[in-house]
Motif scaffolding. Structure first.
Motif, PDB file in Angstrom:
ATOM      1  N   GLU A  83       0.566  -1.293  -0.085  1.00 39.97           N
ATOM      2  CA  GLU A  83      -0.190   0.313   0.238  1.00 39.97           C
ATOM      3  C   GLU A  83       0.534   1.308  -0.282  1.00 39.97           C
ATOM      4  N   THR A  84       2.507   1.241   0.224  1.00 40.99           N
ATOM      5  CA  THR A  84       3.039   2.294   0.179  1.00 40.99           C
ATOM      6  C   THR A  84       2.808   3.047  -0.874  1.00 40.99           C
ATOM      7  N   THR A  85       2.802   4.638  -1.615  1.00 39.32           N
ATOM      8  CA  THR A  85       2.359   5.090  -2.156  1.00 39.32           C
ATOM      9  C   THR A  85       3.706   6.427  -2.634  1.00 39.32           C
ATOM     10  N   ILE A  86       3.722   6.289  -3.807  1.00 36.12           N
ATOM     11  CA  ILE A  86       4.355   6.636  -4.043  1.00 36.12           C
ATOM     12  C   ILE A  86       3.586   7.851  -5.381  1.00 36.12           C
ATOM     13  N   VAL A  87       4.103   9.395  -5.556  1.00 31.18           N
ATOM     14  CA  VAL A  87       3.796  10.176  -6.314  1.00 31.18           C
ATOM     15  C   VAL A  87       5.410  11.052  -6.908  1.00 31.18           C
ATOM     16  N   GLU A 158       0.426  14.921 -15.732  1.00 28.17           N
ATOM     17  CA  GLU A 158       1.985  15.407 -15.108  1.00 28.17           C
ATOM     18  C   GLU A 158       2.470  14.239 -13.959  1.00 28.17           C
ATOM     19  N   LEU A 159       1.888  14.368 -13.053  1.00 35.73           N
ATOM     20  CA  LEU A 159       1.928  13.072 -12.072  1.00 35.73           C
ATOM     21  C   LEU A 159       1.165  12.165 -12.298  1.00 35.73           C
ATOM     22  N   LEU A 160       2.283  11.017 -12.063  1.00 35.41           N
ATOM     23  CA  LEU A 160       1.981   9.872 -12.042  1.00 35.41           C
ATOM     24  C   LEU A 160       1.756   8.762 -10.714  1.00 35.41           C
ATOM     25  N   PHE A 161       1.142   8.316 -10.390  1.00 36.91           N
ATOM     26  CA  PHE A 161       0.626   7.533  -8.931  1.00 36.91           C
ATOM     27  C   PHE A 161       1.451   5.842  -9.815  1.00 36.91           C
ATOM     28  N   GLY A 162       2.314   5.374  -7.977  1.00 36.07           N
ATOM     29  CA  GLY A 162       2.218   4.072  -8.023  1.00 36.07           C
ATOM     30  C   GLY A 162       2.292   3.574  -6.922  1.00 36.07           C
ATOM     31  N   THR A 163       1.443   2.417  -6.263  1.00 32.06           N
ATOM     32  CA  THR A 163       2.584   1.478  -5.233  1.00 32.06           C
ATOM     33  C   THR A 163       4.029   1.048  -5.903  1.00 32.06           C
ATOM     34  N   VAL A 164       4.685   0.072  -5.161  1.00 35.92           N
ATOM     35  CA  VAL A 164       6.217   0.326  -5.145  1.00 35.92           C
ATOM     36  C   VAL A 164       6.563  -1.217  -5.991  1.00 35.92           C
ATOM     37  N   ASP A 165       5.783  -1.411  -6.816  1.00 35.21           N
ATOM     38  CA  ASP A 165       5.835  -2.167  -7.858  1.00 35.21           C
ATOM     39  C   ASP A 165       5.521  -0.830  -9.021  1.00 35.21           C
ATOM     40  N   TRP A 167       6.454   2.113  -9.057  1.00 37.17           N
ATOM     41  CA  TRP A 167       7.241   2.530  -9.362  1.00 37.17           C
ATOM     42  C   TRP A 167       9.348   1.965  -9.722  1.00 37.17           C
ATOM     43  N   LEU A 168       9.244   0.724  -9.754  1.00 36.87           N
ATOM     44  CA  LEU A 168      10.144  -0.001  -9.661  1.00 36.87           C
ATOM     45  C   LEU A 168       9.615  -0.301 -11.490  1.00 36.87           C
ATOM     46  N   LEU A 169       8.443  -0.757 -12.587  1.00 33.63           N
ATOM     47  CA  LEU A 169       8.462  -0.868 -12.920  1.00 33.63           C
ATOM     48  C   LEU A 169       8.871   0.611 -14.360  1.00 33.63           C
ATOM     49  N   TRP A 170       8.082   1.435 -13.935  1.00 29.78           N
ATOM     50  CA  TRP A 170       9.022   2.595 -14.590  1.00 29.78           C
ATOM     51  C   TRP A 170       9.923   3.307 -14.409  1.00 29.78           C
ATOM     52  N   LYS A 171      11.370   2.333 -13.376  1.00 26.59           N
ATOM     53  CA  LYS A 171      12.167   2.628 -13.529  1.00 26.59           C
ATOM     54  C   LYS A 171      12.985   1.905 -14.534  1.00 26.59           C
ATOM     55  N   LEU A 172      12.451   0.407 -13.797  1.00 22.31           N
ATOM     56  CA  LEU A 172      13.336  -0.933 -14.479  1.00 22.31           C
ATOM     57  C   LEU A 172      13.010  -0.812 -16.873  1.00 22.31           C
ATOM     58  N   THR A 173      11.821   0.154 -16.657  1.00 24.61           N
ATOM     59  CA  THR A 173      11.316  -0.259 -17.754  1.00 24.61           C
ATOM     60  C   THR A 173      11.877   1.554 -18.597  1.00 24.61           C
ATOM     61  N   GLU A 174      12.569   2.643 -17.816  1.00 23.54           N
ATOM     62  CA  GLU A 174      13.244   3.578 -18.016  1.00 23.54           C
ATOM     63  C   GLU A 174      11.865   4.532 -18.982  1.00 23.54           C
ATOM     64  N   GLY A 175      10.771   4.219 -17.996  1.00 22.10           N
ATOM     65  CA  GLY A 175      10.166   5.296 -17.965  1.00 22.10           C
ATOM     66  C   GLY A 175       9.155   5.078 -18.890  1.00 22.10           C
ATOM     67  N   ARG A 176       8.908   4.053 -19.961  1.00 21.92           N
ATOM     68  CA  ARG A 176       8.454   2.878 -20.583  1.00 21.92           C
ATOM     69  C   ARG A 176       6.570   2.920 -20.033  1.00 21.92           C
ATOM     70  N   VAL A 177       6.692   2.183 -19.333  1.00 24.67           N
ATOM     71  CA  VAL A 177       5.730   1.645 -18.328  1.00 24.67           C
ATOM     72  C   VAL A 177       4.892   2.266 -17.327  1.00 24.67           C
ATOM     73  N   PRO A 214      -2.185   3.583 -13.030  1.00 23.99           N
ATOM     74  CA  PRO A 214      -1.331   2.969 -13.810  1.00 23.99           C
ATOM     75  C   PRO A 214      -2.324   2.103 -14.452  1.00 23.99           C
ATOM     76  N   GLU A 215      -2.126   1.463 -15.467  1.00 21.72           N
ATOM     77  CA  GLU A 215      -2.857   0.695 -15.892  1.00 21.72           C
ATOM     78  C   GLU A 215      -2.601  -0.815 -15.254  1.00 21.72           C
ATOM     79  N   VAL A 216      -3.928  -1.695 -15.361  1.00 18.21           N
ATOM     80  CA  VAL A 216      -3.844  -2.513 -14.890  1.00 18.21           C
ATOM     81  C   VAL A 216      -4.037  -4.576 -15.393  1.00 18.21           C
ATOM     82  N   TYR A 217      -3.398  -5.166 -14.847  1.00 16.79           N
ATOM     83  CA  TYR A 217      -2.969  -6.726 -15.767  1.00 16.79           C
ATOM     84  C   TYR A 217      -2.825  -7.750 -14.662  1.00 16.79           C
ATOM     85  N   PRO A 218      -3.421  -9.117 -14.834  1.00 17.67           N
ATOM     86  CA  PRO A 218      -3.360  -9.912 -14.062  1.00 17.67           C
ATOM     87  C   PRO A 218      -1.584  -9.871 -13.692  1.00 17.67           C
ATOM     88  N   SER A 219      -1.607 -11.159 -12.873  1.00 12.93           N
ATOM     89  CA  SER A 219      -0.270 -10.994 -11.477  1.00 12.93           C
ATOM     90  C   SER A 219       0.794 -11.416 -12.986  1.00 12.93           C
TER      91      SER A 219
END
Length: 490
Positions: A83-87, A158-165, A167-177, A214-219
């Motif tokens: 539930e940790t929240t990042i913007v 201009e701002l995005l919200f995400g839980t920690v997953d 945020w990591l996905l955004w950073k690991l994909t260099e902002g593509r996902v 974010p967009e939501v997909y199955p695990s």
């Protein structure tokens, strides 16, 4: 052949990366801790850039020391504190405020107001949750209301919200996902777990712009790719930590149950396609499932403080020098000597849901020692879980026979025996305790096609030890009565 799967496990206090082979055996592990920040009483924050840096360091280190070529890694799976929240800023990728951690209680008054306004039943019907500062929605609204210009910028996309997953996905994909999975979305208090979609009425209630989400997909889904040491590897699985552990324990049928002993304790029971509505203060949440599989649900009970009480004995009370010492200290006495510890350092979670509760040590006498307090702290962890087990039994309508356990604290044999004694049930500890990471790896293995069905996950499960109860019903009844009196005082 690509024979390996890499799991990235961003927990509450550390980031781990674990490389598994296709049989679910650990090939390599790396772990990096990161700081926690407490700007006010009841507030808990983290630095999102430190979260990412620790996870990236663990990832590259794990692969490098494994001796495995990155080209042999079939997929990456992500699991996370939920539930940790990042913007953050969509253009620059910089956070606009520290991550507000799931333990943070700053929005407790706002949640109490929702209860008074009669919004609780509607929120529960849609989300399976109840209004509580534990979840993401009020944390996100707090950031939009307290960071200058944030609400206007969010409305403009201009701002995005995400839980920690996310945020990591955004950073690991260099902002593509910008995406998440259903298990994490189901912990935000903004997601309709029946429709498996963001709910417009809840977004309106909490005044959250849809463009942030974010967009939501199955695990089990190919979310994007990450480059590791020159190799491009699909990120093919994401699951919130507790649902990942349920999956990694092979709890895939109705009534299969696990309890994770980490910073907090989390009891989950798989209820399959049946959405069980709790009458006992538990939560209904989504379970991890691969793409194309039916929607799966779970019943969950959460105790906010478990391993964290041992950390407090070390850092706050300073009666031990390391967390590993607590077992030997507690074993130095035969019982708790009448001492009861209620580990409500951040309020009481399920089934009590009392954010105003405080930690308590009672039953002290001149004969009490630090060993009695240490043993009583371990018993307090077990007592909280027994409250959860009792609620789970009431909701499912049948008695438990055994429970699978995992998490860092379950290496404590005394803790496991005390839990078995208090429950009067058998506990089963697996050979691989990192089942949270294993579950993420298994989701990714399914997403990448290494496994054909989710039943293949069960083939990797091995039992390391069983704990059988050794106490009488009279002892159990007396011990439970002492706990209930102490909880009433807390």
């Amino acid at each position: 052949m690509k024979q390996y799967v890499l799991a990235l496990d961003e927990g509450t206090t550390s980031a781990r990366a674990i490389l598994f082979d296709r049989e679910g055996k650990i090939v390599s592990l790396s772990q990096h801790e990161f700081p926690q920040y407490y700007p006010q009483s009841g507030w808990v924050e983290q630095d999102p850039m430190e979260l990412y840096a620790s996870q990236y360091a663990a990832m590259t280190e794990c692969v490098a020391k494994s001796g495995v070529s990155p080209e042999a890694i079939a997929a990456v799976g992500i699991t996370n504190q939920r539930e940790t929240t990042i913007v953050w800023d969509r253009a620059t990728g910089r956070p606009v405020y520290p991550a507000i951690v799931w333990q943070c209680r700053r929005t407790a008054d706002e949640c109490a107001a929702l209860e008074r306004e009669g919004k609780s039943a509607y929120i529960t019907e849609k989300t399976g949750l109840r209004p509580d500062a534990y979840f993401s929605a009020t944390k996100l609204r707090w950031i939009l209301d307290h960071v200058s210009g944030a609400r206007e910028r969010a409305a403009r996309g201009e701002l995005l919200f995400g839980t920690v997953d996310t945020w990591l996905l955004w950073k690991l994909t260099e902002g593509r996902v910008h995406a998440t999975d259903r298990t994490n979305a189901s912990r935000t208090m903004l997601f309709d777990i029946g429709a498996c979609a963001w709910d417009e009425d809840l977004l309106s209630l909490f005044d959250i712009p849809r463009a942030m989400l974010p967009e939501v997909y199955p695990s089990g889904h190919v979310f994007g790719t990450v480059t590791i040491m020159g190799a491009e590897i699909p990120i093919a699985g994401i699951a919130g930590d507790q649902q990942a552990a349920l999956f990694g324990q092979g709890c895939l049928s109705f009534g299969d149950m696990k309890c994770t002993y980490g910073t907090g304790c989390f009891l989950l029971a798989n209820t399959g396609e049946t959405r069980v509505v709790s009458r006992s203060g538990l939560l209904t949440t989504l379970a991890a499932a691969p793409e194309g599989a039916p929607t799966a649900y779970a019943l969950e009970g959460s105790a906010f403080v478990a391993g964290a009480i041992v950390q407090w004995l070390r850092d706050g009370l300073q009666i031990i020098e390391s967390s590993s010492e607590v077992e030997s200290l507690a074993r130095s006495v035969d019982d708790c000597g009448g001492v009861v510890v209620v580990p409500a350092l951040t309020g009481l979670g399920a089934p009590h849901w009392r954010s105003d509760a405080h930690g308590l040590i009672c039953g002290l006498t001149r004969a009490s020692t630090r060993a009695h307090i240490a043993r009583a702290a371990l018993m307090g962890i077990c007592q909280q879980n027994t409250d959860l087990f009792d609620a789970m039994t009431a909701d499912l309508g049948y008695g438990l026979t055994r429970v699978k356990v995992d998490g860092g604290a379950c290496v404590n044999d005394l803790l496991m025996q005390m839990q078995s004694d208090l429950l009067g049930k058998e506990l089963i500890r697996p050979s691989v305790l990192q089942t949270t990471a294993l579950g993420a790896a298994m989701c990714a293995a399914l997403g990448a096609g290494i496994y054909d069905t989710k039943e293949d996950v069960c083939k990797t499960y091995e039992i390391e030890r069983r704990f059988a109860p050794a106490k009488t019903d009279d002892w159990r009844m007396t011990t439970r009565q002492q706990w209930k009196l102490a909880v009433g005082r807390a």
